[in-house]
Design a protein around this motif. Structure first.
Motif, PDB file in Angstrom:
ATOM      1  N   VAL A  19       0.847  -1.206   0.000  1.00  7.93           N
ATOM      2  CA  VAL A  19       0.000   0.000   0.000  1.00  7.93           C
ATOM      3  C   VAL A  19       0.874   1.245   0.000  1.00  7.93           C
ATOM      4  CG1 VAL A  19      -1.993  -1.085   1.134  1.00  7.93           C
ATOM      5  CG2 VAL A  19      -0.221  -0.037   2.542  1.00  7.93           C
ATOM      6  N   GLY A  20       0.324   2.298  -0.568  1.00  9.21           N
ATOM      7  CA  GLY A  20       0.990   3.596  -0.473  1.00  9.21           C
ATOM      8  C   GLY A  20       1.961   3.899  -1.592  1.00  9.21           C
ATOM      9  N   ARG A  21       2.170   2.961  -2.525  1.00  9.87           N
ATOM     10  CA  ARG A  21       3.061   3.248  -3.643  1.00  9.87           C
ATOM     11  C   ARG A  21       2.582   2.447  -4.848  1.00  9.87           C
ATOM     12  NH1 ARG A  21       8.154   1.878  -5.908  1.00  9.87           N
ATOM     13  NH2 ARG A  21       8.559   0.086  -4.566  1.00  9.87           N
ATOM     14  N   ALA A  22       2.168   3.166  -5.873  1.00 11.34           N
ATOM     15  CA  ALA A  22       1.714   2.487  -7.089  1.00 11.34           C
ATOM     16  C   ALA A  22       2.891   2.365  -8.045  1.00 11.34           C
ATOM     17  CB  ALA A  22       0.594   3.285  -7.738  1.00 11.34           C
ATOM     18  N   SER A  23       2.887   1.305  -8.838  1.00 14.88           N
ATOM     19  CA  SER A  23       3.926   1.198  -9.873  1.00 14.88           C
ATOM     20  C   SER A  23       3.401   0.291 -10.971  1.00 14.88           C
ATOM     21  CB  SER A  23       5.218   0.634  -9.289  1.00 14.88           C
ATOM     22  OG  SER A  23       5.129  -0.773  -9.193  1.00 14.88           O
ATOM     23  N   ASP A  24       4.091   0.304 -12.098  1.00 16.53           N
ATOM     24  CA  ASP A  24       3.688  -0.573 -13.205  1.00 16.53           C
ATOM     25  C   ASP A  24       4.457  -1.881 -13.175  1.00 16.53           C
ATOM     26  OD1 ASP A  24       1.961   1.333 -14.122  1.00 16.53           O
ATOM     27  OD2 ASP A  24       3.486   2.323 -15.378  1.00 16.53           O
ATOM     28  N   ALA A  25       5.227  -2.095 -12.134  1.00 14.76           N
ATOM     29  CA  ALA A  25       6.054  -3.311 -12.079  1.00 14.76           C
ATOM     30  C   ALA A  25       5.158  -4.541 -12.145  1.00 14.76           C
ATOM     31  CB  ALA A  25       6.863  -3.312 -10.789  1.00 14.76           C
ATOM     32  N   PRO A  26       5.628  -5.583 -12.837  1.00 15.02           N
ATOM     33  CA  PRO A  26       4.823  -6.811 -12.885  1.00 15.02           C
ATOM     34  C   PRO A  26       4.765  -7.471 -11.510  1.00 15.02           C
ATOM     35  CG  PRO A  26       6.982  -7.169 -13.871  1.00 15.02           C
ATOM     36  CD  PRO A  26       6.889  -5.702 -13.567  1.00 15.02           C
ATOM     37  N   MET A  27       3.724  -8.250 -11.315  1.00  9.76           N
ATOM     38  CA  MET A  27       3.601  -8.960 -10.036  1.00  9.76           C
ATOM     39  C   MET A  27       4.500 -10.190 -10.084  1.00  9.76           C
ATOM     40  SD  MET A  27       1.552  -7.095  -8.355  1.00  9.76           S
ATOM     41  CE  MET A  27       0.627  -7.852  -7.031  1.00  9.76           C
ATOM     42  N   ARG A  28       5.037 -10.527  -8.941  1.00  3.79           N
ATOM     43  CA  ARG A  28       5.946 -11.651  -8.891  1.00  3.79           C
ATOM     44  C   ARG A  28       5.743 -12.406  -7.577  1.00  3.79           C
ATOM     45  NH1 ARG A  28      12.456 -12.178  -9.634  1.00  3.79           N
ATOM     46  NH2 ARG A  28      12.271 -14.314  -8.967  1.00  3.79           N
ATOM     47  N   SER A  29       5.947 -13.699  -7.639  1.00  7.38           N
ATOM     48  CA  SER A  29       5.745 -14.509  -6.453  1.00  7.38           C
ATOM     49  C   SER A  29       6.843 -14.232  -5.405  1.00  7.38           C
ATOM     50  CB  SER A  29       5.756 -15.972  -6.895  1.00  7.38           C
ATOM     51  OG  SER A  29       5.711 -16.775  -5.790  1.00  7.38           O
ATOM     52  N   ALA A  30       6.427 -14.023  -4.171  1.00  5.43           N
ATOM     53  CA  ALA A  30       7.396 -13.723  -3.111  1.00  5.43           C
ATOM     54  C   ALA A  30       6.957 -14.396  -1.812  1.00  5.43           C
ATOM     55  CB  ALA A  30       7.471 -12.208  -2.908  1.00  5.43           C
ATOM     56  N   THR A  31       7.900 -14.485  -0.881  1.00  7.25           N
ATOM     57  CA  THR A  31       7.594 -15.031   0.439  1.00  7.25           C
ATOM     58  C   THR A  31       7.808 -13.926   1.464  1.00  7.25           C
ATOM     59  OG1 THR A  31       8.313 -17.220  -0.253  1.00  7.25           O
ATOM     60  CG2 THR A  31       8.241 -16.816   2.110  1.00  7.25           C
ATOM     61  N   VAL A  32       6.767 -13.620   2.210  1.00  5.99           N
ATOM     62  CA  VAL A  32       6.884 -12.566   3.219  1.00  5.99           C
ATOM     63  C   VAL A  32       7.280 -13.223   4.537  1.00  5.99           C
ATOM     64  CG1 VAL A  32       5.675 -10.726   4.463  1.00  5.99           C
ATOM     65  CG2 VAL A  32       5.183 -11.140   2.043  1.00  5.99           C
ATOM     66  N   VAL A  33       8.442 -12.816   5.032  1.00  2.07           N
ATOM     67  CA  VAL A  33       8.952 -13.419   6.263  1.00  2.07           C
ATOM     68  C   VAL A  33       9.058 -12.355   7.348  1.00  2.07           C
ATOM     69  CG1 VAL A  33      10.218 -15.224   5.031  1.00  2.07           C
ATOM     70  CG2 VAL A  33      11.375 -13.066   5.578  1.00  2.07           C
ATOM     71  N   GLY A  34       9.153 -12.826   8.590  1.00  4.85           N
ATOM     72  CA  GLY A  34       9.271 -11.905   9.710  1.00  4.85           C
ATOM     73  C   GLY A  34      10.724 -11.634  10.046  1.00  4.85           C
ATOM     74  N   ARG A  35      10.929 -10.962  11.177  1.00  3.49           N
ATOM     75  CA  ARG A  35      12.283 -10.572  11.574  1.00  3.49           C
ATOM     76  C   ARG A  35      12.847 -11.456  12.671  1.00  3.49           C
ATOM     77  NH1 ARG A  35      12.448  -5.399  15.320  1.00  3.49           N
ATOM     78  NH2 ARG A  35      14.460  -6.371  15.571  1.00  3.49           N
ATOM     79  N   HIS A  36      12.124 -12.520  13.015  1.00  3.40           N
ATOM     80  CA  HIS A  36      12.539 -13.325  14.166  1.00  3.40           C
ATOM     81  C   HIS A  36      13.536 -14.408  13.786  1.00  3.40           C
ATOM     82  CE1 HIS A  36       9.919 -11.211  16.844  1.00  3.40           C
ATOM     83  NE2 HIS A  36       9.008 -11.233  15.883  1.00  3.40           N
ATOM     84  N   CYS A  37      14.195 -14.935  14.835  1.00  4.18           N
ATOM     85  CA  CYS A  37      15.355 -15.785  14.599  1.00  4.18           C
ATOM     86  C   CYS A  37      14.957 -17.242  14.368  1.00  4.18           C
ATOM     87  CB  CYS A  37      16.280 -15.652  15.792  1.00  4.18           C
ATOM     88  SG  CYS A  37      16.718 -13.936  16.066  1.00  4.18           S
ATOM     89  N   GLU A  38      14.090 -17.468  13.424  1.00  7.90           N
ATOM     90  CA  GLU A  38      13.686 -18.837  13.098  1.00  7.90           C
ATOM     91  C   GLU A  38      13.366 -18.921  11.621  1.00  7.90           C
ATOM     92  OE1 GLU A  38      10.848 -20.865  15.469  1.00  7.90           O
ATOM     93  OE2 GLU A  38      11.364 -19.729  17.267  1.00  7.90           O
ATOM     94  N   ALA A  39      13.761 -20.004  10.986  1.00  7.99           N
ATOM     95  CA  ALA A  39      13.432 -20.181   9.568  1.00  7.99           C
ATOM     96  C   ALA A  39      11.922 -20.339   9.382  1.00  7.99           C
ATOM     97  CB  ALA A  39      14.164 -21.393   9.011  1.00  7.99           C
ATOM     98  N   GLY A  40      11.237 -20.770  10.453  1.00 10.67           N
ATOM     99  CA  GLY A  40       9.783 -20.951  10.374  1.00 10.67           C
ATOM    100  C   GLY A  40       8.999 -19.654  10.529  1.00 10.67           C
ATOM    101  N   ASP A  41       9.694 -18.561  10.662  1.00 12.19           N
ATOM    102  CA  ASP A  41       9.016 -17.266  10.844  1.00 12.19           C
ATOM    103  C   ASP A  41       8.605 -16.724   9.474  1.00 12.19           C
ATOM    104  OD1 ASP A  41       8.123 -14.820  11.808  1.00 12.19           O
ATOM    105  OD2 ASP A  41      10.144 -13.962  11.884  1.00 12.19           O
TER     106      ASP A  41
END
Ligand code: LLP
Length: 443
Positions: free
Chosen positions: A352-374
């Motif tokens: 949110v808050g920034r529009a662009s014409d960039a294509p959509m791409r698959s990504a993984t949203v991860v947290g900042r905690h010290c675990e790979a499961g985050d």
């Protein structure tokens, strides 16, 4: 030139993931209740939980309309703060609590105690003391050993109204950790093996306890109404057995909560009216079959009232492109939302808050905690030009996120901000280092 806001619903063709007030605002933002999410992230910092007050109220009203002759009791464990206590009270719902803490918070707002139901598979002496002092309407007995303990503490002269939580032996719910209607887990007293009947016999022998009915909570995130119908049939058959053996006709039946919401567009999430219709029809039929009067019904929705009203806001801290994957790391994670790690819960994420014409791409949203499961959201579509500083919004975040937030890594629990009528207000402030340090009293 200003662009007219568009209804987000029609754009995403999903009616349930975002609050009804959500619109796409100019510049790529999303506005909820007339307030831009990017602006909220800027003003309150991130991570932040935003809650649409009118969405909560509308959902509470939808439950009351769906079951006009029943009691609708909001399950506080999904999310509670003092404002929420007021909204629930004003919309005419009761409150389901499971600790002295939830009870005390409700009491600070003068919530009518007779509309409170106390649960818990292991109520502490403090839970029971507080419930009796405040005069809660119902205490739901969940084990044999709390019967005498509770009876001994009831001050009298009036008896304490109680229900018995029975286990109907039904598998329902999104994940095995939140299925509570089946045999072999810690909740309830089994109908099949006689535990429920034994408890009822004991309660009937305690003059300080008044048994008013049965309670049954099948589980959570139940995406169909049919398990409730089966639950009603089994519990009503058991009520008939109690009448036949003990001469007692129980006047109340509480079918618990568990009603599903959509986390991803297209997820099944029946309306309250759908659940309501099947439950009431089945109840009437089952009672007619057994020659029982129809008991007063209670339901206890938690998630269904509050989840779709909440949005989590995060700021991107880093973007790592590696081995063909894109990891978008944000400034929150499993400390404010343990649900993906605990139940494999899936979410949708939007920049949110920034529009662009960039294509959509698959990504993984991860947290900042010290675990790979985050991992907050695996395989979501985000613009390819996603970069540190961008704001991400995660809808359907109103239930079991803030209430289950932890102190992991001492990052501090996030604030909760209410939006309504184009304005925002802070309900719960961010937990800061001073809060954490103050609890650390020894050396
Ligand atoms: N009544 C009782 C007795 C309950 O134990 C619960 C939830 C509810 C009502 C409300 O259920 P709801 O309508 O919110 O599904 N942390 C898990 C959910 C645990 C539910 C615990 N009990 C999650 O994040 O999915």
């Amino acid at each position: 030139m200003t662009t007219q806001p568009r209804l987000l619903m029609s754009e995403l063709s999903t009616a349930m993931v975002w609050p009804a007030s959500a619109v796409v605002a100019p510049g790529g933002d999303i506005a909820v209740a007339g307030v831009g999410l990017a602006e909220l992230a800027e003003h309150y910092g991130t991570p932040t939980y935003v809650i649409d007050e009118d969405e909560v109220r509308a959902r509470a009203q939808a439950w009351r309309r769906a079951l006009p002759d029943a009691d609708v009791v909001y399950a506080a464990k999904a999310f509670l703060c003092r404002a929420m206590v007021d909204w629930v009270e004003q919309e005419g719902l009761g409150l389901d609590v499971c600790s002295a803490g939830e009870l005390e918070l409700a009491a600070t707002r003068g919530f009518p105690p007779e509309r409170i139901v106390l649960h818990g598979n292991a109520k502490s002496p403090q839970d029971l003391r507080t419930a009796l002092r405040l005069g809660v309407g119902r205490i739901v007995i969940d084990s044999d050993c709390e019967i005498a303990r509770l009876a001994a503490q009831v001050p009298g002269p009036d008896a304490q109204r109680v229900m018995v939580r029975v286990l109907p032996g039904i598998q329902a719910g999104a994940h095995h950790k939140i299925r509570t209607g089946a045999e072999g887990q810690k909740f309830g007293l089994s109908i099949a093996d006689g535990d429920a009947e034994e408890a009822i016999a004991r309660i009937l022998g305690q003059h300080r306890l008044e048994l008013v009915g049965l309670h049954c909570h099948l589980g959570s995130q139940i995406t169909e109404a049919e398990p409730y119908a089966e639950g009603v049939r089994r519990v009503v058959a058991f009520m008939a057995l109690i009448r036949d053996r003990y001469g007692v006709t129980l006047p109340e039946l509480d079918m618990g909560g568990g009603f599903a919401v959509a986390y991803l567009p297209g997820d099944p999430a029946p309306a309250p009216s759908e659940y309501g219709r099947l439950i009431t029809e089945t109840l009437a039929d089952a009672c007619a079959e057994h020659g029982l009067p129809v008991p007063r019904l209670t339901v206890e929705p938690g998630r269904s009232v509050v989840a779709p009203a909440g949005i989590a806001l995060y700021r991107v801290l880093s973007v790592k492109r590696t081995t063909g994957r894109v990891f978008v790391a944000v400034d929150g994670g499993m400390s404010d939302n343990p649900r993906p790690a605990l139940y494999g819960a899936r979410y949708t994420v939007r920049r949110v808050g920034r529009a662009s014409d960039a294509p959509m791409r698959s990504a993984t949203v991860v947290g900042r905690h010290c675990e790979a499961g985050d991992v907050l959201a695996d395989v979501v579509e985000l613009p390819d030009d996603i970069r540190p500083g961008d704001v991400l919004a995660v809808p359907a975040s109103g239930a079991y996120q803030v209430s289950m937030a932890s102190g992991y890594n001492m990052t501090g629990r996030p604030p909760v901000v209410a939006v309504s009528g184009g304005r925002s207000r802070l309900l719960v402030r961010r937990e800061n280092f001073e809060d954490l340090r103050h609890r650390d009293v020894g050396l």
